[in-house]
Each structure stands twice: as C-alpha cells, then as structure tokens.
Enzyme design. Structure first.
Site, PDB file in Angstrom:
ATOM      1  N   CYS A 277       0.795  -1.234   0.000  1.00  0.00           N
ATOM      2  CA  CYS A 277       0.000   0.000   0.000  1.00  0.00           C
ATOM      3  C   CYS A 277       0.829   1.285   0.000  1.00  0.00           C
ATOM      4  O   CYS A 277       0.542   2.196  -0.778  1.00  0.00           O
ATOM      5  CB  CYS A 277      -0.930   0.013   1.217  1.00  0.00           C
ATOM      6  SG  CYS A 277      -2.095  -1.362   1.213  1.00  0.00           S
TER       7      CYS A 277
HETATM    8  N1  LIG Z   1      -3.148  -6.035   1.138  1.00  0.00           N
HETATM    9  C1  LIG Z   1      -3.216  -5.176   2.143  1.00  0.00           C
HETATM   10  O1  LIG Z   1      -2.518  -5.317   3.133  1.00  0.00           O
HETATM   11  C2  LIG Z   1      -4.207  -4.031   2.098  1.00  0.00           C
HETATM   12  C3  LIG Z   1      -4.400  -3.285   3.265  1.00  0.00           C
HETATM   13  C4  LIG Z   1      -5.316  -2.238   3.251  1.00  0.00           C
HETATM   14  C5  LIG Z   1      -6.009  -1.932   2.078  1.00  0.00           C
HETATM   15  N2  LIG Z   1      -5.783  -2.659   0.935  1.00  0.00           N
HETATM   16  C6  LIG Z   1      -6.573  -2.309  -0.252  1.00  0.00           C
HETATM   17  O2  LIG Z   1      -7.621  -3.259  -0.387  1.00  0.00           O
HETATM   18  C7  LIG Z   1      -7.919  -3.476  -1.767  1.00  0.00           C
HETATM   19  C8  LIG Z   1      -7.751  -4.939  -2.096  1.00  0.00           C
HETATM   20  O3  LIG Z   1      -6.401  -5.291  -1.894  1.00  0.00           O
HETATM   21  P1  LIG Z   1      -5.909  -6.783  -1.731  1.00  0.00           P
HETATM   22  O4  LIG Z   1      -4.511  -6.691  -1.211  1.00  0.00           O
HETATM   23  O5  LIG Z   1      -6.906  -7.596  -0.992  1.00  0.00           O
HETATM   24  O6  LIG Z   1      -5.879  -7.250  -3.273  1.00  0.00           O
HETATM   25  P2  LIG Z   1      -5.613  -8.736  -3.833  1.00  0.00           P
HETATM   26  O7  LIG Z   1      -4.972  -8.563  -5.152  1.00  0.00           O
HETATM   27  O8  LIG Z   1      -4.950  -9.569  -2.790  1.00  0.00           O
HETATM   28  O9  LIG Z   1      -7.075  -9.328  -4.017  1.00  0.00           O
HETATM   29  C9  LIG Z   1      -8.027  -8.788  -4.863  1.00  0.00           C
HETATM   30  C10 LIG Z   1      -8.913  -9.892  -5.411  1.00  0.00           C
HETATM   31  O10 LIG Z   1      -9.907  -9.278  -6.234  1.00  0.00           O
HETATM   32  C11 LIG Z   1     -10.154 -10.129  -7.347  1.00  0.00           C
HETATM   33  N3  LIG Z   1     -10.770  -9.313  -8.386  1.00  0.00           N
HETATM   34  C12 LIG Z   1     -10.204  -8.379  -9.189  1.00  0.00           C
HETATM   35  N4  LIG Z   1     -11.145  -7.792  -9.951  1.00  0.00           N
HETATM   36  C13 LIG Z   1     -12.332  -8.354  -9.631  1.00  0.00           C
HETATM   37  C14 LIG Z   1     -13.669  -8.155 -10.059  1.00  0.00           C
HETATM   38  N5  LIG Z   1     -13.977  -7.222 -10.972  1.00  0.00           N
HETATM   39  N6  LIG Z   1     -14.625  -8.923  -9.516  1.00  0.00           N
HETATM   40  C15 LIG Z   1     -14.326  -9.857  -8.587  1.00  0.00           C
HETATM   41  N7  LIG Z   1     -13.090 -10.077  -8.133  1.00  0.00           N
HETATM   42  C16 LIG Z   1     -12.099  -9.326  -8.636  1.00  0.00           C
HETATM   43  C17 LIG Z   1      -8.782 -10.715  -7.683  1.00  0.00           C
HETATM   44  O11 LIG Z   1      -8.895 -11.937  -8.382  1.00  0.00           O
HETATM   45  C18 LIG Z   1      -8.184 -10.917  -6.280  1.00  0.00           C
HETATM   46  O12 LIG Z   1      -8.430 -12.209  -5.768  1.00  0.00           O
HETATM   47  C19 LIG Z   1      -6.963  -2.551  -2.537  1.00  0.00           C
HETATM   48  O13 LIG Z   1      -7.612  -1.337  -2.776  1.00  0.00           O
HETATM   49  C20 LIG Z   1      -5.818  -2.349  -1.565  1.00  0.00           C
HETATM   50  O14 LIG Z   1      -5.134  -1.143  -1.814  1.00  0.00           O
HETATM   51  C21 LIG Z   1      -4.915  -3.713   0.937  1.00  0.00           C
END
Ligand SMILES: NC(=O)c1ccc[n+]([C@@H]2O[C@H](COP(=O)([O-])OP(=O)(O)OC[C@H]3O[C@@H](n4cnc5c(N)ncnc54)[C@H](O)[C@@H]3O)[C@@H](O)[C@H]2O)c1
Length: 328
Positions: A277
């Site tokens: 992030c």
């Molecule tokens: N990873 C972290 O530690 C963290 C912490 C706080 C906030 N975030 C935020 O949370 C959000 C998600 O991050 P993440 O790390 O979980 O991402 P990630 O890549 O681990 O997971 C996202 C998932 O969404 C799926 N996906 C993508 N497009 C899709 C769609 N149109 N319909 C259904 N599924 C779909 C992907 O296949 C994937 O499994 C982001 O905005 C990120 O910035 C992440």
C-alpha cells in the site's frame, strides 16, 4: 416500503446475523473479511474473478497466510462460506463489500478498472433495500463517482433504493496484535440511513467503529495514514544519509529520541518501502489533487527519497565489502 422501513429491516437482519453478504475480491483484504463475517454467523458468498481462488476456497484451501485452511474448510463445511465467479449470486444478498485491487499504472495514474467493473456488476444484481460498501483504497470522490453513479444508471436512488458506504481497510498482514476485530475501523455512509446500515454490518465483527461525516473524508483518511508513513520513512531514510556523513549511528539516535514520551514517533531507515500500500496509495491522492490544482510536494519528495534508498544501501554494502577485501 418506505426508506425508513427498508433500512430498519436491513439493520435487523444484520444485527440478528441472518443476512447474506457478498464479499467481492477474495484477496488479502477480502478473504479474512469474508471469514470474519462468516464466523460472526452471517452467510457469506465470496465473488472473485479468479476461478482458481474460488475453487480453492470451496475446496477448503486458503491462499492467504493469515487465514488457516482449517478455518476455511470449517466455514465452507458449515455452509457459512462459499465462493463463486458469478455476480448473479449477489441477487440474493443483503449487503456487498467491494475489496478489489486499486493499482497504479506505469505513469502512476490510478487504475480503477477493477472497482468500476465490480460496482457495475453489482449494480445489475443487488436487490432494492440492500447495502454496498467500498473498502478498496482510493482517492476522495471515488465512491460517489463510481459506485453511486453505477446504481443511479440502473435507476436506483442512492440512500433510498440502495444504501451505500465506504470503509477503508487497515489490515496489517502478519500483525499478531492488531487484527480485524480490535483495530478501530473508520466507517461512513452516503446518508444517515446508509451510515446506520454500515454500522450494523461492521459492528458484528469490529469492536470500535469510527464514523466520519462524509464519504470523501473516509476515503482520504486511509490515504493520509499511508502518506504519513511514507513521508516519515523518507525522513528517517534521509536522516540516515546525514548521520552516515557525520559518522553517527542513526539507530542509536532513533532509540534515544524514542525515550521522549510525547511528540516523537519512531520510524526506521531501510532499503525502500515494503508492503503493497505505502508505495502506491499516495499517488492516488497526488493524481486527484492535480484536478484541484493543488501541489502534493511531500508525496513527490518522499517518493523520490525512498526510491533512492536501494542504490544507497547497495553502495554502502559495496564499501563495507571492499573494506573487507570482498567484492559485491
Ligand atoms: N493487502 C493489504 O494489506 C491491504 C491493506 C489495506 C487496504 N488494501 C486495499 O484493499 C484493496 C484490495 O487489496 P488486496 O490486497 O486484498 O488485493 P488482492 O490482489 O490480494 O485481491 C483482490 C482480489 O480481487 C479479485 N478481483 C479483481 N477484480 C475483480 C472483479 N472485478 N470482480 C471480482 N473479483 C475481482 C482478484 O482476483 C483478487 O483475488 C486494494 O484497494 C488495496 O489497496 C490492501
């Protein structure tokens, strides 16, 4: 049904944990969230575009370190958790949470493709009187520009036919002390009724909720938290270079400063920014701020300082190795 009655009905279902909730995106954020909601007694359907992840979850496998496969297996076995690639499943849901990626492209421009696609797909299927919350990290205005617009285009009146909210995720993967339950969570709704439904949803899994007055505020809090970290990491990285020039041990300096009981927060120097992030999120704000002709100098400067650190650390390592008659 009046909008008050629809809201009351949804709040009651959420309070009684008889609601069905879709979690869109089963990644680092979505899978732990889906499991926490399922543990709380809701019926949860994970919607993910990756067939591998969906099949894995349905077979009781976790692809996220912080979520044990045994937990997924139990929740799936108890029929509290299931996964699908089909948005049709959300037609029977009372609430949906969007946790899809928000990356930047090679020009550091926010890429909202995933959020747009999730919001548009949900807008086709979510029933009247349900709730949609965006959790993906993004610039202020996204929920209104993307999620609200998608439902308006379907002919739904936001706040009346559909409740809409935003709640940033503060997950710190691998942190044993602060988890989804005990980390206070910022929440917001588009209207007062929306906020009530958002609070009803998250209070089933989070001990302390922090409501803010409007959605743009909720969106920018997450960015400020991560910019705060990025800027302070850049400051301590620059400080390391200064200390090195004076032959002072920066770690001893930080340790000594940390004894001050107020006004100092310790950050530590390193070869660059870790995690997913902090290196990405600040550029969401930098990009959006251009629309308002506002400079984001701290974001740009900290990005430059942090980006220079790998070369500095490698240079230092080379000097140390040379001093010991070894080559890099
Ligand atoms: N990873 C972290 O530690 C963290 C912490 C706080 C906030 N975030 C935020 O949370 C959000 C998600 O991050 P993440 O790390 O979980 O991402 P990630 O890549 O681990 O997971 C996202 C998932 O969404 C799926 N996906 C993508 N497009 C899709 C769609 N149109 N319909 C259904 N599924 C779909 C992907 O296949 C994937 O499994 C982001 O905005 C990120 O910035 C992440």
């Amino acid at each position: 049904m009046s909008k008050g009655a629809a809201k009351d009905q949804l709040v009651e279902k959420l309070n009684e944990r008889t609601a069905t909730i879709a979690v869109v995106g089963l990644g680092y954020v979505g899978l732990p969230l889906a499991c926490a909601l399922a543990e709380a007694g809701h019926r949860v359907i994970g919607i993910d575009s990756s067939l591998d992840k969906v099949e894995g979850v349905n077979a009781g496998h976790s692809h996220i370190d912080d979520v044990p496969s045994a937990q997924v297996r139990r929740l799936v076995g108890d029929r509290n958790l299931g996964a699908t690639t089909e948005y049709e499943a959300a037609r029977k849901c009372d609430a949906a949470i969007i946790a899809v990626p928000t990356p930047i492209d090679e020009y550091r421009v926010p890429d909202l493709t995933f959020v747009r696609s999730a919001a548009e797909s949900l807008s086709q299927v979510m029933p009247k009187g349900s709730l949609v919350v965006l959790e993906s990290t993004t610039y202020p205005g996204t929920t209104e520009e993307v999620v609200v617009t998608a439902f308006r285009e379907r002919g739904y009146m936001p706040g009346v036919d559909i409740f809409i909210g935003y709640s940033p995720e503060r997950l710190d993967p691998g942190n044993a002390k602060w988890d989804i339950h005990n980390t206070p969570k910022v929440v917001c709704g588009l209207t007062k009724n929306c906020l009530e439904t958002v609070i009803a949803l998250y209070s089933t899994i989070v001990e302390k909720l922090v409501p803010v007055s409007n959605i743009r505020t909720a969106e920018i809090t997450k960015l400020f938290e991560n910019i705060f970290r990025g800027v302070n990491i850049a400051l301590v990285n620059e400080f390391q270079v200064i200390c090195d020039a004076f032959d002072i041990d920066v770690w001893e300096v930080i340790q000594a400063c940390s004894t001050k009981p107020y006004g100092f927060t310790a950050f530590y120097p390193g070869p660059g920014l870790g995690g997913h992030c902090v290196p990405v999120d600040p550029f969401y704000l930098a990009w959006k701020a251009r629309e308002k002709n506002v400079n984001t100098e701290f974001i740009e400067l900290s990005g430059r300082v942090n980006a220079s650190m790998p070369a500095y650390v490698v240079g230092n390592a080379a000097k140390l190795l040379n001093a010991n008659r070894k080559s890099l």
